[in-house]
Design a protein around this motif. Structure first.
Motif, PDB file in Angstrom:
ATOM      1  N   HIS A 131      40.206  -7.987  25.775  1.00 14.68           N
ATOM      2  CA  HIS A 131      41.150  -8.724  26.439  1.00 14.68           C
ATOM      3  C   HIS A 131      40.847  -9.270  27.853  1.00 14.68           C
ATOM      4  O   HIS A 131      41.297 -10.354  28.108  1.00 14.68           O
ATOM      5  N   ALA A 132      39.673  -8.780  28.425  1.00 15.82           N
ATOM      6  CA  ALA A 132      39.259  -9.233  29.653  1.00 15.82           C
ATOM      7  C   ALA A 132      38.639 -10.650  29.737  1.00 15.82           C
ATOM      8  O   ALA A 132      37.840 -10.596  28.831  1.00 15.82           O
ATOM      9  N   ARG A 133      38.975 -11.371  30.583  1.00 13.11           N
ATOM     10  CA  ARG A 133      38.471 -12.626  30.713  1.00 13.11           C
ATOM     11  C   ARG A 133      36.763 -12.591  31.189  1.00 13.11           C
ATOM     12  O   ARG A 133      36.752 -11.651  32.341  1.00 13.11           O
ATOM     13  N   GLY A 134      35.911 -13.041  30.703  1.00 15.51           N
ATOM     14  CA  GLY A 134      34.607 -12.905  30.842  1.00 15.51           C
ATOM     15  C   GLY A 134      33.952 -11.929  30.024  1.00 15.51           C
ATOM     16  O   GLY A 134      32.602 -12.024  30.287  1.00 15.51           O
ATOM     17  N   ILE A 135      34.569 -11.258  29.204  1.00 14.76           N
ATOM     18  CA  ILE A 135      33.731 -10.505  28.236  1.00 14.76           C
ATOM     19  C   ILE A 135      32.917 -11.368  27.257  1.00 14.76           C
ATOM     20  O   ILE A 135      33.324 -12.560  26.860  1.00 14.76           O
ATOM     21  N   PRO A 136      31.750 -11.114  26.801  1.00  9.89           N
ATOM     22  CA  PRO A 136      30.785 -11.604  26.121  1.00  9.89           C
ATOM     23  C   PRO A 136      31.728 -11.967  24.729  1.00  9.89           C
ATOM     24  O   PRO A 136      32.136 -11.029  24.057  1.00  9.89           O
ATOM     25  N   GLY A 137      31.413 -13.176  24.126  1.00 11.13           N
ATOM     26  CA  GLY A 137      32.099 -13.149  22.710  1.00 11.13           C
ATOM     27  C   GLY A 137      31.566 -12.547  21.691  1.00 11.13           C
ATOM     28  O   GLY A 137      32.307 -12.104  20.829  1.00 11.13           O
ATOM     29  N   ALA A 138      30.389 -12.149  21.892  1.00 11.18           N
ATOM     30  CA  ALA A 138      29.795 -11.265  20.833  1.00 11.18           C
ATOM     31  C   ALA A 138      30.527  -9.620  20.937  1.00 11.18           C
ATOM     32  O   ALA A 138      30.768  -9.343  19.601  1.00 11.18           O
ATOM     33  N   PHE A 139      30.770  -9.180  22.003  1.00  5.56           N
ATOM     34  CA  PHE A 139      31.502  -8.129  22.236  1.00  5.56           C
ATOM     35  C   PHE A 139      32.732  -8.260  21.510  1.00  5.56           C
ATOM     36  O   PHE A 139      33.402  -7.304  20.673  1.00  5.56           O
ATOM     37  N   ALA A 140      33.570  -9.216  21.695  1.00  7.81           N
ATOM     38  CA  ALA A 140      34.924  -9.261  21.181  1.00  7.81           C
ATOM     39  C   ALA A 140      34.970  -9.477  19.722  1.00  7.81           C
ATOM     40  O   ALA A 140      35.835  -8.938  18.886  1.00  7.81           O
ATOM     41  N   LEU A 141      33.969 -10.248  19.128  1.00  6.89           N
ATOM     42  CA  LEU A 141      33.655 -10.595  18.016  1.00  6.89           C
ATOM     43  C   LEU A 141      33.529  -9.096  17.046  1.00  6.89           C
ATOM     44  O   LEU A 141      34.234  -8.580  15.955  1.00  6.89           O
ATOM     45  N   LEU A 142      32.915  -8.346  17.698  1.00 11.10           N
ATOM     46  CA  LEU A 142      32.556  -6.828  16.929  1.00 11.10           C
ATOM     47  C   LEU A 142      33.790  -5.951  17.152  1.00 11.10           C
ATOM     48  O   LEU A 142      34.150  -5.435  16.183  1.00 11.10           O
ATOM     49  N   VAL A 143      34.452  -5.864  18.076  1.00 14.28           N
ATOM     50  CA  VAL A 143      35.374  -5.122  18.743  1.00 14.28           C
ATOM     51  C   VAL A 143      36.585  -5.401  17.613  1.00 14.28           C
ATOM     52  O   VAL A 143      37.319  -4.485  17.180  1.00 14.28           O
ATOM     53  N   PHE A 144      37.266  -6.603  17.545  1.00 16.10           N
ATOM     54  CA  PHE A 144      38.234  -7.104  16.862  1.00 16.10           C
ATOM     55  C   PHE A 144      37.962  -6.854  15.481  1.00 16.10           C
ATOM     56  O   PHE A 144      39.111  -7.210  14.556  1.00 16.10           O
ATOM     57  N   SER A 145      36.854  -6.881  14.880  1.00 15.29           N
ATOM     58  CA  SER A 145      36.802  -6.530  13.484  1.00 15.29           C
ATOM     59  C   SER A 145      37.390  -5.438  12.926  1.00 15.29           C
ATOM     60  O   SER A 145      37.589  -5.259  11.528  1.00 15.29           O
ATOM     61  N   PHE A 146      37.641  -4.441  13.985  1.00  9.96           N
ATOM     62  CA  PHE A 146      38.152  -3.376  13.325  1.00  9.96           C
ATOM     63  C   PHE A 146      39.367  -2.417  14.180  1.00  9.96           C
ATOM     64  O   PHE A 146      40.046  -1.769  13.670  1.00  9.96           O
ATOM     65  N   ASN A 147      39.431  -3.094  15.443  1.00  7.84           N
ATOM     66  CA  ASN A 147      39.982  -2.231  16.404  1.00  7.84           C
ATOM     67  C   ASN A 147      41.630  -2.019  16.054  1.00  7.84           C
ATOM     68  O   ASN A 147      42.281  -1.027  16.076  1.00  7.84           O
ATOM     69  N   VAL A 148      42.453  -3.123  15.659  1.00  3.21           N
ATOM     70  CA  VAL A 148      43.757  -3.128  15.146  1.00  3.21           C
ATOM     71  C   VAL A 148      44.071  -2.354  14.053  1.00  3.21           C
ATOM     72  O   VAL A 148      44.906  -1.663  13.941  1.00  3.21           O
TER      73      VAL A 148
ATOM     74  N   LEU B 269      51.198   3.545  27.219  1.00  2.07           N
ATOM     75  CA  LEU B 269      51.408   2.859  28.606  1.00  2.07           C
ATOM     76  C   LEU B 269      50.171   1.859  28.960  1.00  2.07           C
ATOM     77  O   LEU B 269      50.490   0.968  29.767  1.00  2.07           O
ATOM     78  N   ILE B 270      48.942   2.057  28.651  1.00  4.78           N
ATOM     79  CA  ILE B 270      47.723   1.211  28.762  1.00  4.78           C
ATOM     80  C   ILE B 270      48.051  -0.213  27.998  1.00  4.78           C
ATOM     81  O   ILE B 270      47.809  -1.100  28.397  1.00  4.78           O
ATOM     82  N   LEU B 271      48.604   0.069  26.842  1.00  4.90           N
ATOM     83  CA  LEU B 271      48.800  -1.158  25.930  1.00  4.90           C
ATOM     84  C   LEU B 271      49.670  -2.079  26.797  1.00  4.90           C
ATOM     85  O   LEU B 271      49.602  -3.466  26.787  1.00  4.90           O
ATOM     86  N   GLY B 272      50.983  -1.461  27.285  1.00  3.79           N
ATOM     87  CA  GLY B 272      51.913  -2.421  27.864  1.00  3.79           C
ATOM     88  C   GLY B 272      51.778  -2.696  29.229  1.00  3.79           C
ATOM     89  O   GLY B 272      52.255  -3.485  29.986  1.00  3.79           O
ATOM     90  N   THR B 273      50.611  -2.215  30.068  1.00  5.03           N
ATOM     91  CA  THR B 273      50.280  -2.588  31.502  1.00  5.03           C
ATOM     92  C   THR B 273      49.045  -3.367  31.742  1.00  5.03           C
ATOM     93  O   THR B 273      49.033  -3.974  32.746  1.00  5.03           O
ATOM     94  N   HIS B 274      48.060  -3.148  30.612  1.00  2.63           N
ATOM     95  CA  HIS B 274      46.738  -4.004  30.971  1.00  2.63           C
ATOM     96  C   HIS B 274      46.793  -5.381  31.245  1.00  2.63           C
ATOM     97  O   HIS B 274      46.210  -5.904  32.142  1.00  2.63           O
ATOM     98  N   PHE B 275      47.529  -6.030  30.445  1.00  2.27           N
ATOM     99  CA  PHE B 275      47.640  -7.701  30.887  1.00  2.27           C
ATOM    100  C   PHE B 275      48.431  -7.830  31.875  1.00  2.27           C
ATOM    101  O   PHE B 275      47.875  -8.678  32.727  1.00  2.27           O
ATOM    102  N   PRO B 276      49.423  -7.221  32.378  1.00  9.93           N
ATOM    103  CA  PRO B 276      50.016  -7.503  33.667  1.00  9.93           C
ATOM    104  C   PRO B 276      49.015  -7.314  34.733  1.00  9.93           C
ATOM    105  O   PRO B 276      49.166  -7.962  35.729  1.00  9.93           O
ATOM    106  N   VAL B 277      48.066  -6.046  34.776  1.00 13.60           N
ATOM    107  CA  VAL B 277      47.183  -5.821  35.837  1.00 13.60           C
ATOM    108  C   VAL B 277      46.201  -6.981  35.759  1.00 13.60           C
ATOM    109  O   VAL B 277      45.929  -7.434  36.942  1.00 13.60           O
ATOM    110  N   PHE B 278      45.757  -7.625  34.494  1.00  9.56           N
ATOM    111  CA  PHE B 278      45.066  -8.458  34.287  1.00  9.56           C
ATOM    112  C   PHE B 278      45.558  -9.846  35.270  1.00  9.56           C
ATOM    113  O   PHE B 278      45.003 -10.657  35.924  1.00  9.56           O
TER     114      PHE B 278
END
Length: 352
Positions: free
Chosen positions: A27-44, A277-286
């Protein structure tokens, strides 16, 4: 539910820890697109699968009324609490910088409608929260179905329904409230987790084999790349939607194999026990850090260094935030007011 409590499986907490860290990075801005592509293929799917596993293997028999009350306390109250915090910050900052361009003209009550719909597009003040009502609906659907079908058969039926659903529904361009449009997919992975959770320990020994994670990774990586970007929240299942279910299972199995090796690490256990806790707070921190960056006049687009830095800060911020919430708002962590310890990990039905 007929499952009886059993000894805690540290592998599951470790799997949640890996999954939430990857979510934060993705979810972090600036993370390479390839990383997000691979991670979200199974994370949820991994979160739904682990939730089904825990519900079956570590749950307690409860009446429907008891289960509903526990689900509401463990999922809906945190949903409300974390949303209201994010909404307050949005109200205070929506006319500043980038937010003025994106949301400055929206009425103050627009996010409240999004919270009532409780799906991805409406939760722009706190995007990650969509998972909580989706899990709530999934567990409610699973309970009556598993009374009629064993989890393995339910998973097979759900697979057929999910394949048909992801081929038919997303192209319609419609969204349903409360994760109902994600339910067919979520139910499949939840039932898969429940199936594994009911297996004897010896039958799950394949996860302990040292080469299993590498074997699954070798199959997962090219297929995930072939299928391209997935976003379950937005009903995007890649270039080849039927391939998504297989890719997600391979990726989840890979993480579970790794999790079995690092489950005893204290930091991993802490993160795994505080995923809500981390799910609910990481976006506000960002959002706060991005606001500081904007006010500081930084013009360059965020890069990998920024993504890694804000991700680490979001994880570190969970330590003091946990201390504050446990003492002043334990209900935001799915805990009864009389308790001083937050729920362990992401609250699920049947949680001990």
């Amino acid at each position: 539910m007929s499952a009886l409590p059993t000894r805690r499986d540290t592998r599951l907490d470790a799997a949640r820890a890996i999954a939430i860290v990857l979510v934060v990075l993705g979810h972090a801005r600036g993370i390479p697109g390839a990383f997000a592509l691979l991670v979200f293929s199974f994370n949820v799917p991994l979160f739904f699968l682990v939730s089904g596993w825990v519900t079956t293997a570590h749950g307690q028999a409860r009446s429907d009324a008891q289960a509903l009350a526990r689900l509401a306390r463990g999922l809906l109250l945190p949903y409300l609490g974390f949303f209201l915090l994010a909404y307050l910050y949005w109200l205070l900052t929506r006319h500043i910088g980038e937010k003025a361009l994106r949301w400055g003209d929206l009425p103050w009550w627009d996010p409240l409608l999004g919270a009532l719909r409780a799906n991805g597009p409406g939760l722009y003040v706190q995007p990650a929260l969509w998972f909580l009502p989706a899990l709530f609906v999934t567990v409610l659907a699973f309970r009556p179905l598993v009374r009629r079908l064993p989890p393995s058969l339910l998973a097979a039926v759900a697979a057929a329904v999910a394949w048909a659903w992801i081929a038919w529904f997303p192209p319609l361009g419609l969204r349903l409230p409360w994760g109902l449009d994600v339910l067919p997919v979520a139910l499949f992975f939840f039932a898969c987790g429940a199936t594994v959770g009911r297996l004897p320990a010896r039958a799950r020994a394949f996860l302990e084999w040292r080469g299993m994670a590498f074997l699954l990774a070798a199959a997962w990586l090219p297929l995930a790349w072939l299928n391209s970007r997935v976003d379950v929240n937005m009903l995007r299942f890649g270039q080849w939607p039927p391939l998504f279910l297989l890719v997600a299972l391979l990726g989840a199995g890979m993480v579970l194999g790794v999790a079995g090796r690092i489950g005893h690490w204290p930091a991993v256990q802490w993160i795994g026990r505080n995923t809500l806790l981390i799910l609910g707070t990481h976006f506000p921190v960002f959002f706060v850090l991005s606001g500081v960056r904007s006010l500081a006049g930084v013009q360059s687009p965020p890069g990998l260094g920024w993504a890694l830095g804000v991700s680490v800060l979001a994880l570190l911020a969970a330590v003091p935030l946990r201390w504050i919430l446990v003492r002043w708002a334990p209900w935001m962590l799915g805990v009864a007011p009389s308790s001083r310890e937050p729920a362990v990990g992401m609250p699920e039905a049947g949680r001990r």
